[in-house]
Design a protein around this motif. Structure first.
Motif, PDB file in Angstrom:
ATOM      1  N   ARG A 375       0.840  -1.204   0.000  1.00 28.45           N
ATOM      2  CA  ARG A 375       0.000   0.000   0.000  1.00 28.45           C
ATOM      3  C   ARG A 375       0.874   1.252   0.000  1.00 28.45           C
ATOM      4  NH1 ARG A 375      -3.442  -3.138   3.504  1.00 28.45           N
ATOM      5  NH2 ARG A 375      -2.568  -2.164   5.371  1.00 28.45           N
ATOM      6  N   LEU A 376       1.967   1.207   0.758  1.00 27.94           N
ATOM      7  CA  LEU A 376       2.868   2.360   0.789  1.00 27.94           C
ATOM      8  C   LEU A 376       3.579   2.548  -0.541  1.00 27.94           C
ATOM      9  CD1 LEU A 376       4.456   1.974   4.352  1.00 27.94           C
ATOM     10  CD2 LEU A 376       2.739   3.638   3.630  1.00 27.94           C
ATOM     11  N   GLU A 377       3.818   1.472  -1.256  1.00 27.05           N
ATOM     12  CA  GLU A 377       4.433   1.602  -2.578  1.00 27.05           C
ATOM     13  C   GLU A 377       3.546   2.424  -3.517  1.00 27.05           C
ATOM     14  OE1 GLU A 377       7.534  -1.393  -4.132  1.00 27.05           O
ATOM     15  OE2 GLU A 377       5.708  -2.545  -3.710  1.00 27.05           O
ATOM     16  N   ALA A 378       2.238   2.267  -3.394  1.00 28.57           N
ATOM     17  CA  ALA A 378       1.321   3.068  -4.209  1.00 28.57           C
ATOM     18  C   ALA A 378       1.454   4.546  -3.860  1.00 28.57           C
ATOM     19  CB  ALA A 378      -0.116   2.589  -4.005  1.00 28.57           C
ATOM     20  N   VAL A 379       1.630   4.832  -2.568  1.00 26.56           N
ATOM     21  CA  VAL A 379       1.872   6.212  -2.146  1.00 26.56           C
ATOM     22  C   VAL A 379       3.210   6.688  -2.705  1.00 26.56           C
ATOM     23  CG1 VAL A 379       2.115   7.761  -0.153  1.00 26.56           C
ATOM     24  CG2 VAL A 379       0.506   5.841  -0.045  1.00 26.56           C
ATOM     25  N   GLY A 380       4.202   5.815  -2.682  1.00 22.72           N
ATOM     26  CA  GLY A 380       5.520   6.153  -3.212  1.00 22.72           C
ATOM     27  C   GLY A 380       5.500   6.478  -4.693  1.00 22.72           C
ATOM     28  N   GLN A 381       4.633   5.823  -5.446  1.00 27.42           N
ATOM     29  CA  GLN A 381       4.525   6.146  -6.874  1.00 27.42           C
ATOM     30  C   GLN A 381       4.098   7.593  -7.064  1.00 27.42           C
ATOM     31  OE1 GLN A 381       5.429   4.476  -9.549  1.00 27.42           O
ATOM     32  NE2 GLN A 381       6.136   2.732  -8.348  1.00 27.42           N
ATOM     33  N   ARG A 382       3.252   8.069  -6.169  1.00 30.10           N
ATOM     34  CA  ARG A 382       2.853   9.481  -6.232  1.00 30.10           C
ATOM     35  C   ARG A 382       4.045  10.384  -5.915  1.00 30.10           C
ATOM     36  NH1 ARG A 382      -0.971  11.261  -8.894  1.00 30.10           N
ATOM     37  NH2 ARG A 382      -1.987  12.616  -7.380  1.00 30.10           N
ATOM     38  N   CYS A 383       4.929   9.949  -5.044  1.00 33.11           N
ATOM     39  CA  CYS A 383       6.153  10.713  -4.774  1.00 33.11           C
ATOM     40  C   CYS A 383       6.970  10.870  -6.057  1.00 33.11           C
ATOM     41  CB  CYS A 383       6.995  10.020  -3.699  1.00 33.11           C
ATOM     42  SG  CYS A 383       6.308  10.049  -2.035  1.00 33.11           S
TER      43      CYS A 383
END
Length: 595
Positions: A375-383
């Motif tokens: 789930r955090l990787e999806a947030v990281g893609q936004r980064c």
């Protein structure tokens, strides 16, 4: 005149602010973002308020004193008159373990005790409803007053003659009195005995809680008070931690920089988690991490908001409350916060930084796992997508979007931490992926945001100005503190933004003009940066000055006038207290070196 010489009481469900004369001037029910039934703080000058308060008035009063009981959130105010009489007011909200659960009812308990002579007092209980719009209907019972508003009913149960309260007549206080104010529910216990039991158990709870804090050798009282205040600003049901207990205390007089801070800003999450971790307040930290992970779990790839309500509320529509004149008459008074609609790209990195704790802290009951990492990787893609895109920035500039360096660095930090988490989870492929993305972002930020002529980073890509957030580059791990580029940045920021012993966020004109007050958290950032680059004696001196800037109970608001020392902005400010905690833990002598 109204001021921020206030104390806070509460129980991690709600809070109330009490002034030096014993007036409860602010309290929202049934939770932090609820209706402020005590709202006289925003009704102009203190003496102008006609309702929205809970007073104990001493006849012929000469002066008052105020303090917290040792290592608790129990506030004691003593009123003295000109004839040697005195009355003691003890205010608290019950909080203690009962039947295996935390007992934290929506009760304000006021205990009145004659301390010297024969004090003559009157009690004025005037709650308001609808953000101060009306007083509601008052009715009497044999031992209580009931106040009914359009959608809420409240009750005060007491062993005082109810007529004294209803008619607000002066009377001699000859024995201890107890008043329990809260929701409209009967109180089927002996009032005085229950008040004593609640007092003893609440006192025991707070003193027990502070016993297990990992405090520094120096400045222990200041850190303990800051930690208790941080706990009082937590909404235990969900783990949210609000930015402040109030709305619309202006950042500076007459500026309209009036915001509602009774919500949870994600950008604060990393620094709050860091402070709680350093204090060893693991239960509160774990609750707050649960709040963050709940937001991540419910995120579906759309815009991640900078701010959410205490119950994960997404819609915080901002509106003006016309019938409240504001603090010292300085409106507008706002309900809700438009920032929930802002594009602030640092938020994605902030969430990842806060959640990183769950993967590496063995004390936590629910450690991070592969599902959370994904789930955090999806947030990281936004980064990755947003690190070099314009946004409102951490200062929430409403009409001035640009590529802010701090937002870019936070996005880099998100990618960097994902690489570390992947390595920890023994996933070398994902670790390599995130490490390469972080390296690319790092190079881009240095290329676009570092001014080689000035030997300093600037606040936005290709910009000319600096802001205080640049002081966090070493804290976030972007550069080591000894790097000449960071040392040069500290010197440039200090030169541009330091005013005496205080730091401004930025100096350029924004949507509301030129800033007039210093931002307290920025001063703590400077203190930490000075210590990191070897200017430790200066850092300690500046920290001592900040301790002197607190109010009489050891609390800080968001802002301070660098010329007069007067506190401004919402109160008490969680971020300011977090800054105090982190700086004290950084600067203090080690226990092993103290003897």
């Amino acid at each position: 005149m109204s001021n921020l010489d206030l104390g806070i009481i509460g129980n991690s469900t709600f809070s109330a602010l009490v002034d030096k004369q014993g007036r409860i001037a602010w309290a929202c029910v049934p939770r932090f973002d609820g209706d402020p039934v005590f709202c006289s703080l925003l009704m102009g000058a203190r003496e102008q308020a006609e309702h929205g308060f809970f007073d104990v008035l001493m006849q012929d009063m000469s002066h008052s004193t105020q303090h917290y009981l040792h290592n608790t959130a129990i506030l004691v105010t003593t009123l003295h008159d000109r004839h040697g009489n005195a009355v003691q007011i003890t205010d608290f909200a019950p909080r203690f373990k009962d039947r295996g659960r935390m007992f934290r009812p929506l009760h304000i308990i006021r205990q009145l005790r004659p301390l010297a002579g024969h004090p003559r007092i009157s009690v004025r209980l005037r709650p308001a409803f609808g953000y101060g719009a009306e007083r509601g209907q008052c009715s009497r019972g044999s031992n209580h007053l009931r106040f009914a508003g359009p959608s809420l009913a409240l009750r005060c149960t007491t062993n005082l003659p109810v007529a004294y309260l209803a008619d607000e007549v002066p009377f001699l206080l000859e024995e201890e009195a107890t008043l329990i104010f809260g929701m409209d529910e009967s109180f089927p216990h002996d009032l005085v005995l229950a008040g004593h039991e609640y007092f003893e158990r609440t006192c025991e709870y707070w003193q027990d809680w502070t016993r297990f804090l990992a405090i520094p050798f120096e400045w222990q009282k200041a850190v303990i008070r800051a930690a208790i205040t941080l706990k009082l600003c937590s909404f235990e049901e969900t783990g949210a931690i609000i930015a402040a207990a109030t709305t619309s205390i202006p950042e500076a007089p007459g500026t309209e920089r009036n915001w509602d801070y009774r919500y949870c800003w994600l950008r604060d999450a990393y620094f709050v988690v860091q402070a709680l971790n350093r204090l060893g307040a693991t239960k509160t930290m774990e609750d707050h991490l649960r709040y963050i992970t709940n937001i991540v779990a419910g995120w579906e790839g759309e815009h991640l908001q900078p701010v959410y309500g205490v119950a994960l509320n997404k819609s915080l529509v901002e509106a003006i409350v016309d019938h409240l004149p504001g603090y010292r008459g300085m409106g507008p008074v706002r309900r809700g916060n438009q920032a929930y609609e802002h594009i602030q790209n640092d938020i994605y990195g902030s969430v990842i930084l806060a959640a990183t704790q769950t993967f590496f802290d063995q004390r936590l009951k629910d450690p991070g796992d592969v599902a959370l990492f994904e789930r955090l990787e999806a947030v990281g893609q936004r980064c990755i997508e947003l690190f070099d895109q314009p946004d409102a920035g951490l200062w929430e500039l409403r009409t001035m979007a640009r590529v802010h360096t701090y937002s870019a660095v936070m996005c880099w930090a998100g990618a960097d931490r994902l690489a570390r988490i992947a390595a920890h989870l023994q996933n070398p492929e994902r670790a390599d992926y995130w490490r390469k993305r972080a390296e690319h972002m790092h190079r881009t930020i240095i290329d676009q945001a570092f001014d080689r002529e000035r030997n300093s980073f600037v606040e936005s890509f290709g910009g000319q100005e600096v802001d205080a957030s640049l002081l966090l580059m070493f804290e976030l791990g972007f550069l080591p503190p000894e790097d000449p580029r960071f040392v040069g940045t500290v010197e440039a920021v200090e030169k541009a933004l330091r005013r005496g012993d205080h730091m401004f966020r930025y100096a350029q004109k924004d949507d509301f003009g030129i800033p007039e007050t210093a931002f307290n958290i920025c001063t703590f950032w400077l203190i930490d940066a000075l210590d990191a680059i070897g200017r430790s004696d200066e850092a300690r001196r500046l920290f001592e000055k900040m301790l002197e800037s607190r109010n009489h109970l050891g609390l800080l608001s968001e802002d301070i006038d660098p010329n007069t020392g007067e506190l401004w902005g919402n109160f008490p400010q969680t971020y300011s207290m977090v800054g105090l905690i982190n700086s004290a833990l950084r600067l203090s002598k080690k226990w092993s070196d103290a003897f």
